[in-house]
Design a protein around this motif. Sequence first.
Motif, PDB file in Angstrom:
ATOM      1  N   PRO A  30       1.022  -1.416  -0.263  1.00  0.00           N
ATOM      2  CA  PRO A  30       0.385   0.146  -0.263  1.00  0.00           C
ATOM      3  C   PRO A  30       0.612   1.582   0.017  1.00  0.00           C
ATOM      4  CG  PRO A  30       0.073  -1.114   1.856  1.00  0.00           C
ATOM      5  CD  PRO A  30       0.684  -1.866   0.959  1.00  0.00           C
ATOM      6  N   VAL A  31       0.049   2.287  -0.531  1.00  0.00           N
ATOM      7  CA  VAL A  31       0.849   3.427  -0.350  1.00  0.00           C
ATOM      8  C   VAL A  31       0.758   4.784  -0.473  1.00  0.00           C
ATOM      9  CG1 VAL A  31       1.762   5.354  -2.468  1.00  0.00           C
ATOM     10  CG2 VAL A  31       1.999   3.371  -3.262  1.00  0.00           C
ATOM     11  N   GLY A  32       1.021   5.035   0.803  1.00  0.00           N
ATOM     12  CA  GLY A  32       0.342   6.287   1.426  1.00  0.00           C
ATOM     13  C   GLY A  32      -0.640   7.580   1.109  1.00  0.00           C
ATOM     14  N   ASP A  33      -1.816   8.184   1.670  1.00  0.00           N
ATOM     15  CA  ASP A  33      -2.718   9.312   0.425  1.00  0.00           C
ATOM     16  C   ASP A  33      -1.981  10.173   1.260  1.00  0.00           C
ATOM     17  OD1 ASP A  33      -4.479  10.364  -0.096  1.00  0.00           O
ATOM     18  OD2 ASP A  33      -6.007  10.214   1.523  1.00  0.00           O
ATOM     19  N   TRP A  34      -1.385  10.870   0.248  1.00  0.00           N
ATOM     20  CA  TRP A  34      -0.823  12.226   0.242  1.00  0.00           C
ATOM     21  C   TRP A  34      -1.284  12.894  -0.399  1.00  0.00           C
ATOM     22  CZ3 TRP A  34       4.642  13.656   3.009  1.00  0.00           C
ATOM     23  CH2 TRP A  34       4.876  12.639   3.983  1.00  0.00           C
ATOM     24  N   GLN A  35      -2.293  13.227  -0.989  1.00  0.00           N
ATOM     25  CA  GLN A  35      -2.546  14.167  -1.663  1.00  0.00           C
ATOM     26  C   GLN A  35      -4.194  15.002  -1.027  1.00  0.00           C
ATOM     27  OE1 GLN A  35      -4.202  13.144  -5.696  1.00  0.00           O
ATOM     28  NE2 GLN A  35      -6.186  14.012  -5.459  1.00  0.00           N
ATOM     29  N   GLY A  36      -4.199  16.021  -0.850  1.00  0.00           N
ATOM     30  CA  GLY A  36      -4.764  17.147  -0.688  1.00  0.00           C
ATOM     31  C   GLY A  36      -4.411  18.058  -0.123  1.00  0.00           C
ATOM     32  N   ALA A  37      -4.826  19.176   1.053  1.00  0.00           N
ATOM     33  CA  ALA A  37      -4.142  20.817   0.801  1.00  0.00           C
ATOM     34  C   ALA A  37      -3.796  20.476   2.091  1.00  0.00           C
ATOM     35  CB  ALA A  37      -5.771  21.618   0.974  1.00  0.00           C
ATOM     36  N   TYR A  38      -2.823  21.022   2.539  1.00  0.00           N
ATOM     37  CA  TYR A  38      -1.961  21.313   4.149  1.00  0.00           C
ATOM     38  C   TYR A  38      -1.377  22.822   4.988  1.00  0.00           C
ATOM     39  CZ  TYR A  38       2.103  21.864   0.742  1.00  0.00           C
ATOM     40  OH  TYR A  38       3.179  22.285   0.424  1.00  0.00           O
ATOM     41  N   VAL A  39      -1.834  23.295   5.613  1.00  0.00           N
ATOM     42  CA  VAL A  39      -1.172  24.572   5.928  1.00  0.00           C
ATOM     43  C   VAL A  39      -0.068  23.443   7.169  1.00  0.00           C
ATOM     44  CG1 VAL A  39      -3.323  25.788   6.186  1.00  0.00           C
ATOM     45  CG2 VAL A  39      -2.827  24.505   7.723  1.00  0.00           C
ATOM     46  N   ASN A 216      19.492  28.905   3.076  1.00  0.00           N
ATOM     47  CA  ASN A 216      18.849  28.560   4.527  1.00  0.00           C
ATOM     48  C   ASN A 216      17.908  26.539   4.548  1.00  0.00           C
ATOM     49  OD1 ASN A 216      17.331  29.310   6.137  1.00  0.00           O
ATOM     50  ND2 ASN A 216      15.669  31.055   5.253  1.00  0.00           N
ATOM     51  N   ILE A 217      18.378  26.586   6.257  1.00  0.00           N
ATOM     52  CA  ILE A 217      17.870  24.895   6.390  1.00  0.00           C
ATOM     53  C   ILE A 217      16.912  25.297   7.797  1.00  0.00           C
ATOM     54  CG2 ILE A 217      18.579  23.764   7.967  1.00  0.00           C
ATOM     55  CD1 ILE A 217      20.236  23.380   5.414  1.00  0.00           C
ATOM     56  N   LYS A 218      16.194  24.677   6.879  1.00  0.00           N
ATOM     57  CA  LYS A 218      14.439  24.902   7.755  1.00  0.00           C
ATOM     58  C   LYS A 218      13.829  23.944   8.366  1.00  0.00           C
ATOM     59  CE  LYS A 218      13.389  28.247   4.357  1.00  0.00           C
ATOM     60  NZ  LYS A 218      11.856  29.245   3.276  1.00  0.00           N
ATOM     61  N   ILE A 219      13.280  23.705   9.102  1.00  0.00           N
ATOM     62  CA  ILE A 219      12.172  23.315   9.727  1.00  0.00           C
ATOM     63  C   ILE A 219      11.205  22.896   9.926  1.00  0.00           C
ATOM     64  CG2 ILE A 219      14.420  21.256  10.621  1.00  0.00           C
ATOM     65  CD1 ILE A 219      13.566  21.981  13.888  1.00  0.00           C
ATOM     66  N   GLY A 220      10.334  22.214  10.092  1.00  0.00           N
ATOM     67  CA  GLY A 220       8.823  22.280  10.292  1.00  0.00           C
ATOM     68  C   GLY A 220       7.842  22.059   9.640  1.00  0.00           C
ATOM     69  N   LEU A 221       6.284  21.746  10.172  1.00  0.00           N
ATOM     70  CA  LEU A 221       5.287  20.938  10.536  1.00  0.00           C
ATOM     71  C   LEU A 221       4.361  21.250   9.543  1.00  0.00           C
ATOM     72  CD1 LEU A 221       4.953  20.277  14.850  1.00  0.00           C
ATOM     73  CD2 LEU A 221       5.660  18.944  13.110  1.00  0.00           C
ATOM     74  N   ASN A 222       3.759  20.214   9.177  1.00  0.00           N
ATOM     75  CA  ASN A 222       3.081  20.453   8.099  1.00  0.00           C
ATOM     76  C   ASN A 222       1.254  19.824   8.675  1.00  0.00           C
ATOM     77  OD1 ASN A 222       3.415  21.685   5.967  1.00  0.00           O
ATOM     78  ND2 ASN A 222       4.365  20.189   5.179  1.00  0.00           N
ATOM     79  N   TYR A 223       0.286  20.227   8.649  1.00  0.00           N
ATOM     80  CA  TYR A 223      -1.152  19.796   9.000  1.00  0.00           C
ATOM     81  C   TYR A 223      -2.059  19.396   7.468  1.00  0.00           C
ATOM     82  CZ  TYR A 223      -5.538  18.203  10.776  1.00  0.00           C
ATOM     83  OH  TYR A 223      -6.530  18.025  11.644  1.00  0.00           O
ATOM     84  N   ARG A 224      -2.689  18.436   7.588  1.00  0.00           N
ATOM     85  CA  ARG A 224      -3.101  18.265   5.949  1.00  0.00           C
ATOM     86  C   ARG A 224      -4.447  18.004   6.376  1.00  0.00           C
ATOM     87  NH1 ARG A 224      -0.214  16.395   1.552  1.00  0.00           N
ATOM     88  NH2 ARG A 224       2.131  16.760   2.385  1.00  0.00           N
ATOM     89  N   PHE A 225      -5.380  18.180   5.594  1.00  0.00           N
ATOM     90  CA  PHE A 225      -6.835  18.291   6.100  1.00  0.00           C
ATOM     91  C   PHE A 225      -7.648  16.187   5.224  1.00  0.00           C
ATOM     92  CE2 PHE A 225      -6.059  23.016   5.667  1.00  0.00           C
ATOM     93  CZ  PHE A 225      -6.306  23.441   6.645  1.00  0.00           C
TER      94      PHE A 225
END
Length: 225
Positions: A30-39, A216-225
């Motif tokens: 199975p392939v994970g579900d990565w489609q959709g909007a995020y902030v 620039n080196i960045k780290i972050g968090l995403n929230y998917r709807f």
Amino acid sequence: MTAALTLSAQAAGYSIPVVESPVIAPVPAPVGDWQGAYVGAMIGYAFGGDDTVALHRDGVASGPIDKFKLAGPNAGLRAGYTWQRQNWVFGPELAVEGGNVKDDFSDEYEGSTKLKNAFALRFKTGYLVNDLTLVYGIVGASRAKFDYSVTGDGFFGPANIDDSFSRTGYIVGLGVERKLTDSLSLTGEYEYANYGKDHLNDGAGVSTPATPKFSNIKIGLNYRF
């Protein structure tokens, strides 16, 4: 008794049918579900800035006097959308960033520059190395505003440049995103931004090219709807 029945059936010309087991095709992983909007939100640190300060008087170069090495902490917010085709994930992202990316010098002349803010449109294309981990590349454009000043009266004569300017440049980079839950993921990115060249002047015939660029080196968090 069974043997006797088998012999009787063979003697009568009847063969017991052999039933073959069905062949079961392998089921793809199975392939994970990565489609959709995020902030999301990110923090980073800029480094490796390279902006040579060279005075020009009446269009004639007087010579370099120093260099701005833009560096410092920054943070931002982002929103995007991704489509998924099997293991490939791609889509646009909008971001706004700001912080304390700056540099200054003080000798015969005093100079300072600072990134005030930047608005970026990126396009990200990635490949799922497993169900939870996405590796991707980044290309895009960024519109940034800078404060910039060079003042003093040194070897190359007086200068009184004090200006703010905005430039559109390009950005490229690499990143990795790891799902923590179905909705929340952690990101890490390297990004290079180059804003080309602008000419700033003091209105009295003295100018300098401004060529801001940095990593620039960045780290972050995403929230998917």
